[in-house]
Scaffold this active site. Structure first.
Site, PDB file in Angstrom:
ATOM      1  N   GLY A  44       0.887  -0.980  -0.200  1.00  0.00           N
ATOM      2  CA  GLY A  44      -0.087   0.071  -0.178  1.00  0.00           C
ATOM      3  C   GLY A  44       0.877   1.311  -0.120  1.00  0.00           C
ATOM      4  CD  GLN A  49       3.579   5.521   2.765  1.00  0.00           C
ATOM      5  OE1 GLN A  49       2.410   5.128   2.182  1.00  0.00           O
ATOM      6  NE2 GLN A  49       4.618   4.949   3.024  1.00  0.00           N
ATOM      7  CD  GLU A 136      -1.210   2.491   2.822  1.00  0.00           C
ATOM      8  OE1 GLU A 136      -0.742   3.701   2.686  1.00  0.00           O
ATOM      9  OE2 GLU A 136      -0.463   1.462   3.055  1.00  0.00           O
TER      10      GLU A 136
HETATM   11 NI    NI Z   1       2.918   3.198   5.486  1.00  0.00          NI
END
Ligand code: NI
Length: 162
Positions: A44, A49, A136
């Site tokens: 994920g 990120q 997430e």
């Molecule tokens: Ni993560």
């Protein structure tokens, strides 16, 4: 290829903004997120990120693959499950690989949101996939799995992180 941001980067601690434009740039972003996730062998990946503070994530986990934009999570089964969990943004200083710790999560959740064309999506999940969705969704609120650990367990992970 987009670099994956690691703990210490402020973008990981910033609540992400809703996606409002369902355009070609968004579709390209989703493709880039999948590429970055697969390159890092993750299951994920959330926008922050890769340094994009927008509310979306991609996943390929438990034979289910997809993306969710502006996700909302509802808990279907609040029973707490402890299992190993790691994050591409929390790698070991030495290994560069995710650090794992047994992390509490709800047993069952439903995620609802939109797809790349703005159409509604809704996925019910248990087990690893439910864990993935919760992990997430946390990223979009500036949270990391270490925040869900007891103090000592979190310290043990953070001592090995960059
Ligand atoms: Ni993560």
């Amino acid at each position: 290829m987009r670099d994956i941001r690691v703990i210490g980067d402020p973008v990981l601690r910033t609540p992400a903004e809703p996606v409002t434009e369902f355009d070609r740039d968004l579709r390209r972003l989703i493709d880039e997120m999948f590429a970055a996730m697969y390159a890092a062998e993750g299951v994920g990946l959330a926008g922050p990120q890769i340094g994009v503070s927008k509310r979306l994530f991609v996943y390929d986990c438990s034979n289910r693959k997809g993306h969710v934009i502006n996700p909302e999570l509802t808990v279907d089964d609040a029973a707490e499950v402890l299992d190993e969990e790691g994050c591409l943004s929390v790698p070991g200083r030495e290994t560069g690989k995710p650090l794992y710790a047994r992390t509490p999560r709800a047993a069952g959740v439903t995620v609802s949101g939109l797809d790349r064309l703005g159409r509604p999506v809704r996925v019910r999940a248990r087990g690893l996939l439910a864990r993935c969705f919760q992990h997430e969704a946390d990223h979009l609120d500036g949270m990391l799995y270490v925040d869900r650990l007891a103090k000592d367990a979190a310290r043990k992970v953070l001592l090995q992180a960059p």
